[in-house]
Design an enzyme around this catalytic site. Structure first.
Site, mmCIF file in Angstrom:
data_model
loop_
_atom_site.group_PDB
_atom_site.id
_atom_site.type_symbol
_atom_site.label_atom_id
_atom_site.label_comp_id
_atom_site.label_asym_id
_atom_site.label_seq_id
_atom_site.Cartn_x
_atom_site.Cartn_y
_atom_site.Cartn_z
ATOM 1 N N GLU A 13 0.858 -1.185 0.000
ATOM 2 C CA GLU A 13 0.000 0.000 0.000
ATOM 3 C C GLU A 13 0.895 1.235 0.000
ATOM 4 O O GLU A 13 0.459 2.321 0.369
ATOM 5 C CB GLU A 13 -0.965 -0.014 1.187
ATOM 6 N N HIS A 59 -1.623 -10.638 12.490
ATOM 7 C CA HIS A 59 -1.172 -9.402 11.851
ATOM 8 C C HIS A 59 -0.778 -8.459 12.993
ATOM 9 O O HIS A 59 -1.597 -8.172 13.876
ATOM 10 C CB HIS A 59 -2.318 -8.823 11.006
ATOM 11 N N CYS A 80 -3.261 -4.056 4.657
ATOM 12 C CA CYS A 80 -2.308 -5.065 5.150
ATOM 13 C C CYS A 80 -2.681 -6.490 4.742
ATOM 14 O O CYS A 80 -2.027 -7.450 5.157
ATOM 15 C CB CYS A 80 -2.171 -4.952 6.664
HETATM 16 N N1 COA Z 1 2.044 2.487 30.826
HETATM 17 C C1 COA Z 1 1.562 1.364 30.225
HETATM 18 N N2 COA Z 1 0.521 1.386 29.329
HETATM 19 C C2 COA Z 1 -0.019 2.594 29.024
HETATM 20 C C3 COA Z 1 0.438 3.776 29.618
HETATM 21 C C4 COA Z 1 1.516 3.699 30.561
HETATM 22 N N3 COA Z 1 2.004 4.781 31.139
HETATM 23 N N4 COA Z 1 -0.299 4.812 29.127
HETATM 24 C C5 COA Z 1 -1.195 4.272 28.250
HETATM 25 N N5 COA Z 1 -1.016 2.928 28.189
HETATM 26 C C6 COA Z 1 -1.742 1.957 27.370
HETATM 27 C C7 COA Z 1 -3.235 2.231 27.290
HETATM 28 O O1 COA Z 1 -3.907 1.693 28.403
HETATM 29 C C8 COA Z 1 -3.566 1.535 25.984
HETATM 30 O O2 COA Z 1 -3.667 0.156 26.212
HETATM 31 P P1 COA Z 1 -4.946 -0.665 25.637
HETATM 32 O O3 COA Z 1 -4.977 -0.446 24.146
HETATM 33 O O4 COA Z 1 -4.676 -2.061 26.037
HETATM 34 O O5 COA Z 1 -6.144 -0.066 26.300
HETATM 35 C C9 COA Z 1 -2.327 1.759 25.121
HETATM 36 O O6 COA Z 1 -1.289 2.121 26.013
HETATM 37 C C10 COA Z 1 -2.487 2.872 24.107
HETATM 38 O O7 COA Z 1 -2.971 3.986 24.778
HETATM 39 P P2 COA Z 1 -4.031 4.946 24.076
HETATM 40 O O8 COA Z 1 -4.376 6.019 25.003
HETATM 41 O O9 COA Z 1 -5.139 4.127 23.490
HETATM 42 O O10 COA Z 1 -3.084 5.509 22.929
HETATM 43 P P3 COA Z 1 -3.330 6.517 21.766
HETATM 44 O O11 COA Z 1 -4.582 7.312 21.916
HETATM 45 O O12 COA Z 1 -2.063 7.264 21.656
HETATM 46 O O13 COA Z 1 -3.532 5.599 20.446
HETATM 47 C C11 COA Z 1 -3.227 3.891 18.813
HETATM 48 C C12 COA Z 1 -2.872 4.377 20.235
HETATM 49 C C13 COA Z 1 -2.650 2.509 18.634
HETATM 50 C C14 COA Z 1 -4.732 3.822 18.645
HETATM 51 C C15 COA Z 1 -2.583 4.872 17.794
HETATM 52 O O14 COA Z 1 -1.194 4.781 17.902
HETATM 53 C C16 COA Z 1 -2.982 4.596 16.365
HETATM 54 O O15 COA Z 1 -4.007 5.084 15.889
HETATM 55 N N6 COA Z 1 -2.179 3.815 15.619
HETATM 56 C C17 COA Z 1 -2.481 3.401 14.283
HETATM 57 C C18 COA Z 1 -3.510 2.300 14.321
HETATM 58 C C19 COA Z 1 -3.317 1.331 13.230
HETATM 59 O O16 COA Z 1 -2.197 0.964 12.984
HETATM 60 N N7 COA Z 1 -4.405 0.919 12.567
HETATM 61 C C20 COA Z 1 -4.371 0.006 11.498
HETATM 62 C C21 COA Z 1 -3.964 -1.294 11.936
HETATM 63 S S1 COA Z 1 -4.379 -2.585 10.879
#
Ligand code: COA
Length: 384
Positions: free
Chosen positions: A79, A233, A111
């Protein structure tokens, strides 16, 4: 006839950033990135590297002249293609010295692309048992600097040679799949970076896994006890963990412990590389093969491509697979990379080669590279 992966190769760019350093620069608790997201390092491609050069490198690491003579087809799943018309596969013909009497094309479905390629290869070899198919997954995952997705970036390529009597992984011809029009992740043609509804994407991914696992069990009268390993994945390793956790309490404690231990072995490479988009599932396979796989193990593989397509299929690790995989070379490739600073990563990120760019070969340390852009055409070269 047994059909599957006869050889598997990998390429990762030589530069990477440390995820703890990225967290500190973004003023985030490092545990969020290393535990919450599940990553340690992120590969950073240079401006002369793209889906074409990385695809050439991974394929070059496994192809012999004999393989090239037997090729009937080349399919590239990506992609991150560099052209809206010409396929990445067409660019690879010269770089890899491939014979012209093959079908070569590109598949895009986020993916899921490489899995579409793998299943098409299976069908092709079923009808043409003396032929082989080269399937390449190659991508650069980009969300943008200071975006929530930044920690889930990465780059690299996995190449697989599909044939009869495969020496690495036999595909069992057991597969269930589904497609839905979902807005969880997209990249419009004008944009170099992806847009994602990250949390929604997680939900859909887990929902697809649960739906497909229920279908698989029904269709094949299967249970988790039929598998010692499940590969997912893994655009970032926490995502696969979420799917695996849906089995907790539904399978025996011993089975869940075994699946969890094997899953940890399958995510080692991804933790150190980051997101390969369509190559991620297959990097997980490679990581597992290098870090603890056993001959004759039955594995269940979950492929997911946002948008969205999911497929769950089974396969068997072949006796003697260790002899086909150069374990030390793979470990060396990962260990011999160089860490760059977050400043350097941000600078590299901003560079965008435009028309009339000429790349100085003395700045290139890879075998395959983008050499120039002339009349808006990308021209690639192979180091002598
Ligand atoms: N210590 C440990 N864990 C922590 C933490 C800390 N201090 N602070 C936050 N976390 C954890 C959260 O609890 C969460 O865990 P969970 O998903 O099990 O609930 C995780 O870290 C991520 O935190 P979150 O607040 O959800 O992060 P974010 O708003 O920054 O977003 C993604 C994370 C993954 C959603 C973001 O990076 C994203 O959009 N990525 C792209 C998604 C993607 O790749 N999509 C296509 C895939 S096919």
């Amino acid at each position: 006839m047994d059909i599957g992966i006869d050889k598997i190769g990998f390429y990762v760019p030589k530069d990477y950033i440390d995820i703890v350093e990225l967290a500190k620069r973004r003023d985030v608790d490092p545990n969020k990135f290393t535990i919450g997201i599940g990553q340690d390092k992120q590969a950073v491609p240079l401006p002369h590297q793209d889906a074409v050069t990385m695809g050439a490198s991974s394929a070059d690491s496994i192809l012999t002249d004999e393989d090239k003579k037997d090729l009937g087809m080349l399919i590239v799943g990506t992609e991150s293609s560099v052209d809206e018309s010409k396929s990445t596969a067409a660019f690879l013909m010269d770089l890899l010295d491939l014979p012209e009497d093959i079908r070569a094309y590109e598949i895009k479905q986020a993916c899921y692309g490489a899995t579409a390629g793998l299943q098409t290869a299976y069908d092709f070899v079923s009808l043409n048992p003396d032929k082989k198919v080269l399937v390449i997954a190659t991508d650069i995952a980009r969300y943008g600097i200071k975006t929530p997705g930044e920690v889930t970036q990465g780059a690299g390529s996995v190449a697989m040679l599909i044939s009869q009597n495969p020496r690495v992984l036999k595909l069992n011809h057991e597969s269930v799949y589904m497609t839905k029009n979902v807005g969880d992740f997209w990249r419009p043609t004008f944009s170099k970076t992806a847009f994602a509804r990250g949390k929604f994407s997680n939900e859909i991914y887990v929902e697809f896994f649960q739906t497909l696992w229920a279908k698989f069990q029904k269709k094949y009268d299967a249970t988790a006890d039929d598998f010692s390993t499940m590969l997912f994945h893994i655009p970032y390793t926490k995502m696969g963990t979420k799917a695996l956790r849906t089995l907790e309490g539904k399978v025996s404690d011993e089975k869940y412990a075994e699946l969890t231990e094997h899953y940890q072995n399958s995510i080692k490479f991804s933790r150190d590389v980051g997101n390969l988009y369509t190559g991620s599932l297959y990097l997980g396979l490679l990581s597992y093969l290098v870090n603890g796989a056993k001959a004759n193990e039955n594995v269940l593989m979950f492929s997911y491509g946002s948008g969205a397509v999911g497929e769950l299929f089974s396969a068997k690790i072949q006796p003697g697979f260790e002899q086909v995989i150069d374990k030390q070379a793979l470990i060396d490739m990962l260990n011999n990379r160089q860490k760059i600073t977050i400043d350097d990563y941000e600078k590299i990120y901003q560079i965008e080669y435009k028309n009339d760019t000429i790349v100085d070969p003395s700045t290139v340390s890879d075998k395959f590279y983008l050499s120039e852009i002339k009349e808006n055409e990308r021209i690639y070269k192979k180091m002598k």
